[in-house]
Write a protein that holds these residues in place. Structure first.
Motif, PDB file in Angstrom:
ATOM      1  N   GLY A   6       0.843  -1.201   0.000  1.00 31.25           N
ATOM      2  CA  GLY A   6       0.000   0.000   0.000  1.00 31.25           C
ATOM      3  C   GLY A   6       0.867   1.237   0.000  1.00 31.25           C
ATOM      4  O   GLY A   6       0.646   2.188  -0.752  1.00 31.25           O
ATOM      5  N   GLY A  13       2.503   7.056  -6.307  1.00 29.39           N
ATOM      6  CA  GLY A  13       1.512   8.071  -6.672  1.00 29.39           C
ATOM      7  C   GLY A  13       2.031   9.462  -6.399  1.00 29.39           C
ATOM      8  O   GLY A  13       1.906  10.374  -7.228  1.00 29.39           O
TER       9      GLY A  13
ATOM     10  N   PHE B 292      -0.602  13.459 -13.186  1.00 31.86           N
ATOM     11  CA  PHE B 292      -1.353  13.828 -12.000  1.00 31.86           C
ATOM     12  C   PHE B 292      -2.456  12.814 -11.718  1.00 31.86           C
ATOM     13  O   PHE B 292      -2.637  12.347 -10.584  1.00 31.86           O
ATOM     14  CB  PHE B 292      -1.929  15.238 -12.166  1.00 31.86           C
ATOM     15  N   CYS B 294      -2.731   9.661 -12.835  1.00 32.83           N
ATOM     16  CA  CYS B 294      -2.149   8.365 -12.452  1.00 32.83           C
ATOM     17  C   CYS B 294      -1.683   8.402 -11.014  1.00 32.83           C
ATOM     18  O   CYS B 294      -1.920   7.471 -10.224  1.00 32.83           O
ATOM     19  CB  CYS B 294      -0.947   8.029 -13.345  1.00 32.83           C
ATOM     20  N   GLY B 295      -0.993   9.521 -10.717  1.00 30.52           N
ATOM     21  CA  GLY B 295      -0.459   9.654  -9.375  1.00 30.52           C
ATOM     22  C   GLY B 295      -1.580   9.580  -8.327  1.00 30.52           C
ATOM     23  O   GLY B 295      -1.484   8.871  -7.322  1.00 30.52           O
ATOM     24  N   LEU B 296      -2.618  10.320  -8.613  1.00 30.16           N
ATOM     25  CA  LEU B 296      -3.761  10.341  -7.701  1.00 30.16           C
ATOM     26  C   LEU B 296      -4.349   8.948  -7.556  1.00 30.16           C
ATOM     27  O   LEU B 296      -4.667   8.486  -6.459  1.00 30.16           O
ATOM     28  CB  LEU B 296      -4.809  11.304  -8.284  1.00 30.16           C
ATOM     29  N   PHE B 298      -2.871   6.062  -7.980  1.00 32.72           N
ATOM     30  CA  PHE B 298      -1.970   5.215  -7.207  1.00 32.72           C
ATOM     31  C   PHE B 298      -2.092   5.519  -5.718  1.00 32.72           C
ATOM     32  O   PHE B 298      -2.091   4.613  -4.866  1.00 32.72           O
ATOM     33  CB  PHE B 298      -0.517   5.424  -7.655  1.00 32.72           C
ATOM     34  N   VAL B 299      -2.172   6.789  -5.405  1.00 31.79           N
ATOM     35  CA  VAL B 299      -2.296   7.174  -3.996  1.00 31.79           C
ATOM     36  C   VAL B 299      -3.577   6.586  -3.419  1.00 31.79           C
ATOM     37  O   VAL B 299      -3.582   6.008  -2.327  1.00 31.79           O
ATOM     38  CB  VAL B 299      -2.285   8.714  -3.834  1.00 31.79           C
ATOM     39  N   ILE B 301      -5.253   3.990  -4.519  1.00 32.82           N
ATOM     40  CA  ILE B 301      -5.088   2.527  -4.427  1.00 32.82           C
ATOM     41  C   ILE B 301      -4.278   2.184  -3.180  1.00 32.82           C
ATOM     42  O   ILE B 301      -4.615   1.287  -2.415  1.00 32.82           O
ATOM     43  CB  ILE B 301      -4.394   1.966  -5.683  1.00 32.82           C
ATOM     44  N   GLY B 302      -3.195   2.946  -3.023  1.00 36.10           N
ATOM     45  CA  GLY B 302      -2.311   2.687  -1.895  1.00 36.10           C
ATOM     46  C   GLY B 302      -3.043   2.841  -0.568  1.00 36.10           C
ATOM     47  O   GLY B 302      -2.946   1.995   0.329  1.00 36.10           O
ATOM     48  N   LEU B 303      -3.800   3.915  -0.454  1.00 34.09           N
ATOM     49  CA  LEU B 303      -4.529   4.172   0.789  1.00 34.09           C
ATOM     50  C   LEU B 303      -5.537   3.045   1.047  1.00 34.09           C
ATOM     51  O   LEU B 303      -5.698   2.564   2.159  1.00 34.09           O
ATOM     52  CB  LEU B 303      -5.255   5.519   0.715  1.00 34.09           C
ATOM     53  N   ARG B 305      -5.479  -0.010  -0.024  1.00 36.28           N
ATOM     54  CA  ARG B 305      -4.807  -1.264   0.323  1.00 36.28           C
ATOM     55  C   ARG B 305      -4.298  -1.218   1.755  1.00 36.28           C
ATOM     56  O   ARG B 305      -4.303  -2.204   2.477  1.00 36.28           O
ATOM     57  CB  ARG B 305      -3.643  -1.524  -0.626  1.00 36.28           C
ATOM     58  N   ARG B 306      -3.867  -0.058   2.162  1.00 39.82           N
ATOM     59  CA  ARG B 306      -3.404   0.057   3.551  1.00 39.82           C
ATOM     60  C   ARG B 306      -4.562  -0.187   4.489  1.00 39.82           C
ATOM     61  O   ARG B 306      -4.476  -0.955   5.447  1.00 39.82           O
ATOM     62  CB  ARG B 306      -2.857   1.458   3.788  1.00 39.82           C
TER      63      ARG B 306
END
Lengths: 194, 313
Positions: A6, A13, B292, B294-296, B298-299, B301-303, B305-306
């Motif tokens: 994550g 990102g 921007f 994509c970055g958003l 990914f962020v 997705i990351g959040l 998944r966390r």
């Protein structure tokens, strides 16, 4: 494990967002640099206030080359003023991608033969605001001998990237062009001499 | 009936035979006959006394009127053979420039008398049919300096009756400037006629200034001096002329307008026109929204998944 993944996504990102920011920042930087360099050159150009001869040379010899002044190793043919857009820009004699970073350039033709075509990047302070022009707006070009040529906008059009013939079609006294969007199409402004 | 037919045939034949000789009686030039050119130099009804003229043989004329370039003017061989007098007249200034540049010797020279008259040949033993270039030097008389543009004369000329006239009279047109003042400026501007072939232009051209037909100064014209130059403070009474050194791929013509010389170079080779290239004049902005977004993504997705990761634990 999933935490790490994550986090990786989040980092990736953030990196991408940062990259976007840097990219945009670079574009803004290039744009303001271009504005400044054009203004610097404009200050250094020595365009006479009044024309010396009774009959300007170009009237007798319209096929003459446009006289130039050299500033920082580049030759300029005069100054373009568009009051409606608050623009006062020097114009380079020849175009190249490096030259476009400094000032608008002549693409082809001369003011004397009424086949003048000027081009510039779509930086905010070069030709980025051409779209704000309307039919009837006035602009002027002053050559290095001090001769002033007044023009009026007749039409604006957007041309396909490959529409070379249309761009060069000869019946316009003055044409300005720049790219719109992401460099594929061209915004073209057509003017007639007054 | 038969006799009548025979007579008709005979008459027709007679006409056909006699026709060409009737034409050639007027058409053929006697290339051995002596010719003369008389010049009447006058301006504002005043005869110019002592005006100097020079005459150059540019081409000789054949019996059928074909012209062959003479020694020193071989450069103009093709031009002279293939153009009419009106067009050759336009080239008089250029041909004079060529003569000065290359030191071609005049065929003859002379001065007008008190009636403004001068008849060539003066010193030459004889003058034969040909195409001649007539030039003159500045002439000072009274309060003015007089000069006439160079011109070409063809002898024999055709008179109103359609006959060849081996003694031709010319009336050069003079312009005058006040003789006061010591100095004059002489300017030269170069014009290029090479649309779509600009890449073949030389980086510079060399132009020579001649004083009384002797070289006086040399300048280089290029883009940085806008292909033009003015010599200031020259002796007003001298004869000034300008000529350009040869530019490969171009033909040059010289015109004079008072003290302004215009040298026009026309591209002459038969090469295909340069391809126009249209520049792309846009900044590249598309990566910004893409990165921007994509970055958003990914962020996010990351959040997510966390978050889900924590719950699973």
């Amino acid at each position: 494990m999933k935490n790490k993944k994550g986090n990786m996504f989040i980092y990736a990102g953030l990196v991408m967002i940062a990259a976007a920011g840097i990219f945009a920042g670079y574009n803004f930087y290039e744009s303001s640099k271009a504005a400044k360099s054009a203004a610097d050159v404009s200050q250094q150009l020595h365009i006479p206030e009044t024309v010396v001869e009774d009959v300007p040379l170009y009237v007798s010899y319209p096929e003459m080359e446009m006289p130039t002044e050299t500033v920082d190793g580049h030759r300029y043919i005069g100054r373009l003023e568009i009051p409606v857009l608050n623009l006062e820009l020097p114009v380079m004699e020849e175009w190249s991608y490096d030259n476009f970073k400094i000032a608008p350039c002549r693409y082809s033709g001369t003011a004397y033969l009424n086949n003048f075509i000027l081009a510039a990047h779509n930086y905010r302070y070069h030709f980025g605001t051409l779209n704000n022009l309307s039919e009837g707006d006035k602009m002027s070009f002053t050559d290095m001998d001090g001769n002033v040529f007044e023009y009026e906008v007749i039409l604006k059009e957007v041309l396909e990237p490959d529409a070379i013939e249309d761009l060069l079609a000869g019946q316009w006294d003055l044409t300005l062009f720049t790219c719109v969007g992401n460099g594929s199409h061209r915004m073209v402004v057509r003017c007639k001499v007054l | 009936m038969k006799k009548f037919k025979l007579l008709t045939v005979f008459l027709v034949l007679l006409m056909v035979i006699s026709l060409p000789s009737a034409v050639s009686a007027v058409g053929e030039i006697d290339i051995h006959k002596k010719t003369s050119i008389e010049i009447l130099a006058a301006a504002d009804d005043a005869a110019l006394n002592g005006a100097e003229f020079e005459i150059y043989l540019v081409a000789s004329i054949g019996a059928d009127g074909t012209k062959t370039a003479a020694h020193g003017f071989e450069y103009y061989e093709y031009y002279v053979e293939n153009n009419n007098m009106a067009d050759i007249q336009k080239m008089a200034g250029t041909i004079e420039s060529h003569a000065v540049q290359n030191g071609v010797e005049p065929f003859d020279k002379g001065k007008t008398d008190s009636n403004g008259l001068l008849t060539f040949p003066v010193n030459a033993l004889e003058m034969l049919p040909g195409l001649y270039l007539v030039t003159n030097n500045n002439h000072i008389q009274g309060d003015y300096i007089y000069s006439a543009e160079p011109f070409v004369v063809i002898v024999p000329g055709m008179d109103d009756d359609g006959q060849w006239n081996y003694d031709v009279v010319s009336y050069p047109k003079f312009s005058k400037t006040p003789a006061d003042g010591l100095y004059v400026d002489v300017s030269v501007i170069k014009i290029w006629k090479d649309t779509n072939h600009e890449k073949h232009r030389p980086a510079e051209v060399t132009v020579n200034l001649y004083k009384d037909k002797n070289i006086y100064d040399t300048v280089k014209l290029d883009a940085s001096n806008s292909w033009r130059y003015t010599w200031k403070h020259l002796d007003k009474k001298a004869d000034w002329s300008v000529a350009e050194e040869f530019s490969d791929g171009y033909t040059a013509t010289v015109e004079k307008d008072g003290t302004q010389y215009v040298i026009t170079n026309t591209y002459k080779k038969d090469t295909p026109p340069d391809e126009p290239e249209i520049p792309k004049t846009g900044q590249t902005w598309w990566p910004v929204p893409v990165l921007f977004a994509c970055g958003l993504l990914f962020v996010v997705i990351g959040l997510y998944r966390r978050k889900t990761g924590e719950y699973e634990e």
